[in-house]
Each structure stands twice: as C-alpha cells, then as structure tokens.
Design an enzyme around this catalytic site. Structure first.
Site, PDB file in Angstrom:
ATOM      1  N   GLU A   1      -2.644  -9.072   3.645  1.00 30.96           N
ATOM      2  CA  GLU A   1      -3.088  -9.716   4.884  1.00 30.96           C
ATOM      3  C   GLU A   1      -4.613  -9.836   4.903  1.00 30.96           C
ATOM      4  OE1 GLU A   1      -4.711  -6.095   5.617  1.00 30.96           O
ATOM      5  OE2 GLU A   1      -2.653  -6.394   4.924  1.00 30.96           O
TER       6      GLU A   1
ATOM      7  N   CYS B   1       0.824  -1.205   0.000  1.00 33.01           N
ATOM      8  CA  CYS B   1       0.000   0.000   0.000  1.00 33.01           C
ATOM      9  C   CYS B   1       0.864   1.264   0.000  1.00 33.01           C
ATOM     10  CB  CYS B   1      -0.963  -0.039   1.186  1.00 33.01           C
ATOM     11  SG  CYS B   1      -2.370   1.087   0.997  1.00 33.01           S
TER      12      CYS B   1
ATOM     13  N   HIS C   1      -3.626  -4.874   0.215  1.00 39.28           N
ATOM     14  CA  HIS C   1      -3.338  -5.417   1.546  1.00 39.28           C
ATOM     15  C   HIS C   1      -3.390  -6.945   1.493  1.00 39.28           C
ATOM     16  CE1 HIS C   1      -4.613  -1.584   3.977  1.00 39.28           C
ATOM     17  NE2 HIS C   1      -3.977  -1.291   2.852  1.00 39.28           N
TER      18      HIS C   1
END
Length: 377
Positions: free
Chosen positions: A346, A252, A344
């Site tokens: 995750e 990001c 992202h």
C-alpha cells in the site's frame, strides 16, 4: 539522554513529551512520510530514529493518519522543523508528540547512532529527559536493560481493533475479505475496498471457526509488530483456513505467519528493514521494485528452488527477495491459493511500485470463485 543497552550514550535536546521511554531502537531511511511512520502500528514497542536530517517541516494532518494514534515508543531526529509549512497541515508534529505523550530526543548525531546499530544490531534503549535526565548513568542503563526485548514478544493484542467492523466495497462488489488486524494500516483497507472487496476487519483474537462462519471470499493477514514466533494462535488459525481452501494474501507480519504456517521457521534480523526505498526482486517478472518496509524478523527459506511445505500444504517457492541482503521478501504456494510479501504494497507513504499486488490478489479470488462455480455446475 539516549542510552543504548551496550552503554553508549548520546546527549541531545528534549523533543515531544518529557520523561522516560524504553524500547528497541531502530532506524527508518525514508526521506518523507514521518507521519505514516509514526502512526504505523508495526512500530509499537520501538524507538524510531529518522535518518533524514530534517523532520516535521510539513506538519501533521488527519488525512495521512495510518491508524488512530502514534504507536512508536519514542522518536529520534537530528533537526526538528521550527515551522510547519504545508497547505494540508492542521497542526505541528510537536503538537502531536506532546499531546500523545511521545518522549523524543533531537540534536544528536543520528548518523553515528545508525552506523552503531548497523554494526551491532538493533538493541534495547531508553530516552530520559526532564528530571530523569539527572539519573546516574548506571541507573539509566539499569532501566534500559530491564525493558522488554522484542524477541519473543507478542504485540498484536496492543494494536489490534477491539471490535470487528466492516468497510463497504467500492464499485462492483466481488466478494468479502476477512482481514485479521495485527496492526493494519488504513491505506491497506482502502486499497482492498477499491478492488471491490467488502472488508471485514477482525480482532486478532478471533478463532478459525468464526472466520469460516463469515464465509469470506478470501483471508488477509496484515502487517504488525512483534515476534512471529510468539503468534502460535494466528498460525493455527491460518492453517485451518488454508485447509478449508480459502485464498490467502498476507503482507509483512502476514508473510512471516504464512512461512510459519507452511512449516518454516522465522528469525530476527540484525537491524531490520525500515524505510521507503528498499529494493526487491520479483522473480516471476525479473522486475526490481522499490518498496516500503518495516520488519525486524524474516522467514528462513532458501531463495532458490521449490520446497515442500513441512505442514502438508504442497510445494512452495520464494517469489521475492531483497537485493540488499537476500532476505525472503515474498512466498508463493504452488498447490494452494496462498501468497504473501514481506513489504507494504500500500506504500503509505512511499513508492507505488508494488500496488499491483492488490490487483493480483483480486484476480486470484475471482479465479477461485470461477473454479468453484465450474465445479458446482
């Protein structure tokens, strides 16, 4: 009252805390994951509108917090849940919004606001409730226009950890990773630890000398809010660490800063990418991944071809791009161990299509350690 900088006004019901809040109004398209959105530091300075019509039905809990607090400047929903109904909930969304002073608004036509932003771009806005609802239209608009613009704004200092801390590696330790906290999410740190990294989380104010003194196996730049063009110190730090030959991975905001470190510029998107359903093409595999995203700026690079780094780091290519608008979603360096993605991986919350990127980062670090060991012999 929701007031936009172009004078558009929406009357609704007070939600959360009462008073005034100012920020850039943006929309997030996820059907779930409002707790992760609210506690994502990347949303600092922004009034977030949820396009999902019904928000709050699963309540709030401590396990799904992505940071120590709610970071959004304000919150806009169509219909707040009357009840929180989930076995994991320990409190309601309303409880947290009120306890943390988050001014919100509900009961407005969120589709109309979303379409307005998509047409004219993200803009300054304000929510006024309680006594401030009675301010004149002109005074409310004047307060909105006096608010800080996102362009040129450095918000890393507001969201970064003050003191460094570490998280031990899980299982076999393969090395350490220095994480520059520009607004990192808890899930990111946990995923790095699960890959065998000792995670050294550092304040955004650290110097390159301090990072190098830790002798990390790799450097990681996290997600975060603000304009990457206002983060010159972080760009300089990254350039110095890259010249030292330490592998790098960024997500990001870390993708935008890698682009700047390589000599490319960044620019502000009209309304950004926010949500957990953003399609991205991985050029190396041809695979389309549905990703979790939250960014309002992007790297200015042609998505095809191999380019020469203007800062002397060799050849560079775009590794991923958005299928919605062809925005750069990933960068890969061909002559140094550095790569990044704009989304992202995750995915908290969201799809886990890109979770393998943490494994790829682990493999790059292990390969780098093997190469160094071979040279030493």
């Amino acid at each position: 009252m929701l007031v936009l900088e172009d004078g558009r006004r929406f009357v609704g019901r007070s939600y959360g805390s009462t008073g005034q809040t100012l920020g850039e109004v943006v929309f997030a398209t996820g059907m779930t994951g409002y707790q992760e959105t609210l506690t994502d530091p990347s949303y600092a300075g922004q009034i977030v509108l949820m396009t999902a019509p019904h928000v709050g039905n699963t309540g709030m809990n401590d396990d799904d917090m992505e940071s120590r607090q709610i970071w959004v400047a304000g919150f806009i929903v169509r219909e707040p849940a009357r009840l929180a109904s989930n076995f994991r909930a320990t409190r309601t969304l309303d409880d947290d919004l009120e306890a943390q002073g988050i001014v919100g608004i509900s009961g407005i036509d969120t589709r109309a606001v979303t379409r307005h932003i998509r047409s004219l771009g993200a803009m300054k806005s304000g929510i006024f409730s309680g006594e401030l609802f009675g301010l004149s239209d002109s005074e409310q608009l004047e307060r909105v226009l006096s608010g800080a613009a996102m362009r040129g704004r450095n918000l890393s200092l507001e969201v970064s950890t003050v003191e460094p801390f570490s998280i031990p590696a899980q299982g076999e330790r393969i090395g350490s990773v220095a994480v520059l906290d520009l607004g990192v999410k808890t899930s990111t740190l946990n995923y790095l630890a699960e890959r065998g990294f000792e995670v050294l989380v550092l304040p955004q104010s650290v110097t390159a000398e301090h990072v190098l003194s830790l002798k990390p196996s790799a450097l990681f730049f996290s997600n975060g809010p603000g304009d990457p063009a206002a983060s010159d110190a972080h760009v300089t730090l990254l350039q110095e660490v890259l010249r030292a030959g330490i592998p790098y991975f960024g997500i990001c905001f870390g993708n935008q800063l890698l682009g700047r470190a390589l000599g490319f510029r960044t620019y502000k998107l009209p309304f950004g990418h926010r949500g957990i359903n953003q399609p991205v093409l991985d050029k190396s595999t041809g695979r389309i991944e549905i990703t979790s995203q939250n960014h309002g700026f992007a790297v200015d690079m042609p998505i095809e071809g191999i380019h020469e780094s203007r800062a002397g780091f060799g050849r560079v290519e775009v590794s991923h791009y958005s299928l919605n608008d062809q925005v750069v979603e990933g960068i890969r360096c061909l002559d140094i161990n550095a790569s990044s993605v704009q989304y992202h991986p995750e995915a908290a919350s969201g799809p886990h299509d890109a979770n393998h990127l943490f494994d790829r980062f682990r493999d790059v670090v292990l390969a780098s350690q093997s190469a160094v060991a071979g040279e030493t012999k």
